[in-house]
Scaffold this motif. Sequence first.
Motif, PDB file in Angstrom:
ATOM      1  N   LEU A 158       0.914  -1.060  -0.017  1.00 14.42           N
ATOM      2  CA  LEU A 158       0.100  -0.016   0.092  1.00 14.42           C
ATOM      3  C   LEU A 158       0.931   1.376  -0.156  1.00 14.42           C
ATOM      4  N   GLY A 159       2.261   1.210   0.293  1.00 19.01           N
ATOM      5  CA  GLY A 159       3.103   2.208   0.031  1.00 19.01           C
ATOM      6  C   GLY A 159       2.941   3.012   1.317  1.00 19.01           C
ATOM      7  N   LEU A 215      -2.400   8.018   1.986  1.00 16.54           N
ATOM      8  CA  LEU A 215      -3.247   7.566   0.899  1.00 16.54           C
ATOM      9  C   LEU A 215      -2.505   6.562   0.367  1.00 16.54           C
ATOM     10  N   PRO A 216      -3.165   5.324  -0.110  1.00 20.05           N
ATOM     11  CA  PRO A 216      -2.429   4.329  -0.688  1.00 20.05           C
ATOM     12  C   PRO A 216      -1.823   4.797  -2.182  1.00 20.05           C
ATOM     13  N   ARG A 217      -0.782   4.307  -2.567  1.00 21.82           N
ATOM     14  CA  ARG A 217      -0.361   4.890  -3.638  1.00 21.82           C
ATOM     15  C   ARG A 217      -0.800   4.210  -5.044  1.00 21.82           C
ATOM     16  N   ILE A 218      -0.481   4.700  -6.133  1.00 19.34           N
ATOM     17  CA  ILE A 218      -1.114   4.049  -7.404  1.00 19.34           C
ATOM     18  C   ILE A 218      -0.577   2.957  -7.679  1.00 19.34           C
ATOM     19  N   CYS A 219       0.770   2.708  -7.678  1.00 20.81           N
ATOM     20  CA  CYS A 219       1.242   1.349  -8.409  1.00 20.81           C
ATOM     21  C   CYS A 219       1.917   0.385  -7.329  1.00 20.81           C
TER      22      CYS A 219
END
Lengths: 361, 340
Positions: free
Chosen positions: B263-264, B336-340
């Motif tokens: 999730l970063g 916030l969860p990151r994109i990739c």
Amino acid sequence: MLERIYKAQQIIDKACKQLGRKINIMEVCGTHTVSIFRNGIRSILPANLKLLSGPGCPVCVTHQGYIDTMLELAKREDFLIATYGDMIRVPGENGSLESMQTNAQIKVVLSSEDALELAKDNPDKKVVFIAVGFETTTPATAVVIDEASQQNIANFFILSNHKLVVPAMRALLSEKNNKIDAFLCPGHVSVITGSDIFSEIVEDFSRPCVVAGFEPIQIIEGIAEICKQLAEEKAELKSIYNAVVTEKGNAAAQRMICECFEPSAGYWRGLGKIDKSTYQLKEKYSQFDAFKHFGITDVPGKERSGCRCGEVLCGLIEPPECKLFGTSCTPDEPIGPCMVSSEGACAAWYKYNRKESDESS
Amino acid sequence: MKAAKNKKILLAHGGGGRLTEQLIRHNILPKLRNDVLAKLGDSAKLDFHSESLFFTTDSYVVKPLFFNGGDIGKLAVCGTINDLAVAGARPLALSLSLIIEEGFEFAKLDKILDSIGQTAKENNVDIVTGDTKTVEAGGVDEIFINTAGVGESIEGVELGLDKLEATDKVIINGSIGDHGLSVMSQREGLEFQTELLSDCAGLGGLIGQLLENTDGVKFMRDATRGGLAATLSEISSGSKLNIEIHEKNIPIKPSVQAAADMLGFDILTIANEGKFVAIVKPESADDFVKICKAHPLGKETSIIGKVTESSGEPTVRLITKIGGKRIIQMPYGRELPRIC
Ligand code: SF4
């Protein structure tokens, strides 16, 4: 592990001493940037070796025109915007998706699948998926386009700003005054595309390209490999992420991308318009293309005044050189996307390095 | 006695009339049974022996209500007990307020009340007073819970940030990030959710043992919202001293680390619900760790760093696993969860 790190450090130290000049290595992936800061990797490198954060954070490279379009769509009646988390805080002139969340229909999703589900659950709404990211996230978008097409989902659209890594690297190197000596290339992009995509950088620009994973040890060994090449005046493509990266990549994922998308000219923050750098939906899927369906023209847009994200993500300046850094621009109240995304250079610098940079300045 | 025959909470259950009476007598009292509460007075009368009292309150709005390793009821009891315990108090009694959305299922309410009763019992604390309100649908999201708690001081124990000195040890009673990542992955429906387990637990027993059997404990705080990063930052800025932490000594479960990476998230900023950070005099650190390790809630206790002098702005520094250095700060904004 410590032994491997020590060994890599010795290689780096020796090469940097031998070279005796400033060496600039650019990491072209936001996940590398975060790992470098989180693990304090800069602090164990020699003084003449500098790591530059490149255009590798999907939120950061997204041009302001796209952000403005996204914010405008969110205001339209009967629209539902489905977006990955990091995008909701990127501000336009009058606030971000997050600040609109109370009066507009905005949904944070973790995957493109969730976005498609949203469209199925809300047939009376036009669901627009904010499709950003590099080659890593593009296949997942392609999969849902294929699904939407087979199931005839008429209220699902994507606003595609999927990017290709290599054209941006070429654009950076084509700038006369660029200071980039070598690239640390992203492992996860290469898993999809294959490490071969970077060979043109090596051939056309004679810059070492080393593909590495995100573990600190992989990053340090990647830097060591680059330093060794520079000291030996070589420029080669090497992958030290061999377990999962192959030269040719994931053929199925590439087929998915090819089926739905074609590279076309697109805008980048800081880099302007780059040919064949942005994935656009192919004609046969144009019914899902939000740009076409709603008659939107993509424009570069105007960056917020004072924000130097464009220069930051080209490695031209370091975040503290921006006057707004840490004063009016903080992760709590970001002005530019590089401070919004957890993968942005400004945010990483602020979270993990701020006081050190205060002390040394 | 027969339980209320409605399957769902009605507005009238909070109206103060017959249905309210039924709800309290049939659903609540049997699960929280104790002499003080049974009197149903307007106030509870408590006997205590110390000169000073500790008093705290917290509200709980967790989503999902039921998660791996606990639920909102257990959380509401443990959270308040822990706030008392880390302040150096022996928890005496809690209050319990429920704000329930109209239409909330009795089955869920019963499950939550069971869990509240059981957790209170396990932690030797009585719930001595309470209140129930219902609001119309949409007024709250299913159920909100507030608990307040009082505790008495333990003889000879006085904790405070002003007692900290350079060389004091920084200790944590086990692995970090378990609660936050378990709840988050369940909320987002991530596939690895079943492998993660919240660490939600009442620390009153363990901390009581520690404070009674060791000296040299100077300060404690539970590392809840904002995680270890927030707790260490507060300790550093409150004491005006630096803290140096060794990443390799921080206990982290591999599955939790994997979820955070995916999730970063920086795992140091993720919430815990059964972990405390203690600042202990160096001479007492070994005894402290020994007592912890003998307790089920402290098996993985670890000395993670030390307090050091500060010349400028107080700073928390992390020596990373690879020997690099970086700072640890109060987490910013919303992760916030990151994109990739
Ligand atoms: S500090 Fe803020 S304003 Fe400056 S470049 Fe970074 S994001 Fe833009």
